[in-house]
Design a protein around this motif. Sequence first.
Motif, mmCIF file in Angstrom:
data_model
loop_
_atom_site.group_PDB
_atom_site.id
_atom_site.type_symbol
_atom_site.label_atom_id
_atom_site.label_comp_id
_atom_site.label_asym_id
_atom_site.label_seq_id
_atom_site.Cartn_x
_atom_site.Cartn_y
_atom_site.Cartn_z
ATOM 1 N N GLN A 170 0.829 -1.205 0.000
ATOM 2 C CA GLN A 170 0.000 0.000 0.000
ATOM 3 C C GLN A 170 0.867 1.260 0.000
ATOM 4 O O GLN A 170 0.584 2.214 -0.731
ATOM 5 C CB GLN A 170 -0.917 0.007 1.224
ATOM 6 N N GLU A 171 1.923 1.264 0.816
ATOM 7 C CA GLU A 171 2.812 2.430 0.863
ATOM 8 C C GLU A 171 3.512 2.618 -0.475
ATOM 9 O O GLU A 171 3.669 3.745 -0.957
ATOM 10 C CB GLU A 171 3.838 2.265 1.979
ATOM 11 N N ASN A 172 3.912 1.509 -1.091
ATOM 12 C CA ASN A 172 4.582 1.576 -2.388
ATOM 13 C C ASN A 172 3.651 2.157 -3.449
ATOM 14 O O ASN A 172 4.055 3.021 -4.242
ATOM 15 C CB ASN A 172 5.061 0.185 -2.795
ATOM 16 N N LYS A 173 2.405 1.712 -3.448
ATOM 17 C CA LYS A 173 1.433 2.233 -4.421
ATOM 18 C C LYS A 173 1.168 3.710 -4.193
ATOM 19 O O LYS A 173 1.053 4.479 -5.155
ATOM 20 C CB LYS A 173 0.139 1.434 -4.350
ATOM 21 N N ALA A 174 1.083 4.117 -2.937
ATOM 22 C CA ALA A 174 0.847 5.529 -2.635
ATOM 23 C C ALA A 174 2.031 6.383 -3.083
ATOM 24 O O ALA A 174 1.848 7.455 -3.670
ATOM 25 C CB ALA A 174 0.600 5.717 -1.142
ATOM 26 N N LEU A 175 3.236 5.903 -2.821
ATOM 27 C CA LEU A 175 4.425 6.652 -3.248
ATOM 28 C C LEU A 175 4.532 6.719 -4.767
ATOM 29 O O LEU A 175 4.915 7.757 -5.321
ATOM 30 C CB LEU A 175 5.694 6.019 -2.667
ATOM 31 N N LEU A 176 4.193 5.631 -5.434
ATOM 32 C CA LEU A 176 4.235 5.623 -6.894
ATOM 33 C C LEU A 176 3.223 6.608 -7.469
ATOM 34 O O LEU A 176 3.539 7.362 -8.397
ATOM 35 C CB LEU A 176 3.952 4.218 -7.422
ATOM 36 N N ALA A 177 2.030 6.646 -6.890
ATOM 37 C CA ALA A 177 1.012 7.596 -7.351
ATOM 38 C C ALA A 177 1.476 9.032 -7.112
ATOM 39 O O ALA A 177 1.306 9.906 -7.972
ATOM 40 C CB ALA A 177 -0.309 7.339 -6.633
ATOM 41 N N GLU A 178 2.092 9.276 -5.949
ATOM 42 C CA GLU A 178 2.605 10.613 -5.647
ATOM 43 C C GLU A 178 3.725 11.007 -6.612
ATOM 44 O O GLU A 178 3.773 12.135 -7.107
ATOM 45 C CB GLU A 178 3.129 10.659 -4.209
ATOM 46 N N LEU A 179 4.598 10.064 -6.898
ATOM 47 C CA LEU A 179 5.696 10.339 -7.827
ATOM 48 C C LEU A 179 5.164 10.649 -9.220
ATOM 49 O O LEU A 179 5.602 11.612 -9.867
ATOM 50 C CB LEU A 179 6.644 9.142 -7.880
ATOM 51 N N LYS A 180 4.188 9.868 -9.671
ATOM 52 C CA LYS A 180 3.606 10.123 -10.992
ATOM 53 C C LYS A 180 2.928 11.486 -11.033
ATOM 54 O O LYS A 180 3.018 12.204 -12.022
ATOM 55 C CB LYS A 180 2.611 9.020 -11.352
ATOM 56 N N GLN A 181 2.253 11.832 -9.939
ATOM 57 C CA GLN A 181 1.579 13.123 -9.875
ATOM 58 C C GLN A 181 2.609 14.257 -9.935
ATOM 59 O O GLN A 181 2.438 15.229 -10.661
ATOM 60 C CB GLN A 181 0.762 13.230 -8.593
ATOM 61 N N ARG A 182 3.688 14.117 -9.184
ATOM 62 C CA ARG A 182 4.715 15.161 -9.173
ATOM 63 C C ARG A 182 5.452 15.244 -10.503
ATOM 64 O O ARG A 182 5.854 16.322 -10.923
ATOM 65 C CB ARG A 182 5.702 14.916 -8.038
ATOM 66 N N GLN A 183 5.641 14.110 -11.153
ATOM 67 C CA GLN A 183 6.266 14.131 -12.471
ATOM 68 C C GLN A 183 5.371 14.849 -13.465
ATOM 69 O O GLN A 183 5.846 15.591 -14.312
ATOM 70 C CB GLN A 183 6.542 12.706 -12.961
ATOM 71 N N GLY A 184 4.086 14.655 -13.357
ATOM 72 C CA GLY A 184 3.140 15.335 -14.236
ATOM 73 C C GLY A 184 3.129 16.832 -13.993
ATOM 74 O O GLY A 184 3.050 17.622 -14.919
ATOM 75 N N GLN A 185 3.245 17.242 -12.739
ATOM 76 C CA GLN A 185 3.265 18.666 -12.406
ATOM 77 C C GLN A 185 4.591 19.300 -12.798
ATOM 78 O O GLN A 185 4.631 20.445 -13.218
ATOM 79 C CB GLN A 185 3.055 18.858 -10.900
ATOM 80 N N GLY A 186 5.680 18.558 -12.672
ATOM 81 C CA GLY A 186 7.010 19.108 -12.923
ATOM 82 C C GLY A 186 7.436 19.053 -14.371
ATOM 83 O O GLY A 186 8.515 19.500 -14.719
ATOM 84 N N ALA A 187 6.603 18.529 -15.250
ATOM 85 C CA ALA A 187 6.995 18.367 -16.647
ATOM 86 C C ALA A 187 7.077 19.702 -17.387
ATOM 87 O O ALA A 187 7.727 19.795 -18.411
ATOM 88 C CB ALA A 187 6.003 17.449 -17.363
#
Length: 78
Positions: free
Chosen positions: A31-48
């Motif tokens: 669960q923690e891994n999935k949450a971190l992956l979702a957060e990373l994807k979200q931040r990558q989308g914002q930082g693009a």
Amino acid sequence: MERVNTSLCVENLLIMQENERLRRQAQQLDQENKALLAELKQRQGQGAGGPSGSGSVSGSGSAAAANLKAKAAGKQPK
């Protein structure tokens, strides 16, 4: 013979309890891994959109990894 059987039953029970503990820990880590992956994807989308985006993603990843290590260290039984 009965003593050996009793000993094996106790050992089996302990193994089943450890398996259940490890299963719960694996579910929590998943669960923690999935949450971190979702957060990373979200931040990558914002930082693009800008050059500072890649730096913030790696920095947040390191912070997230450090946070997980701290959580894991605090949750260790005994």
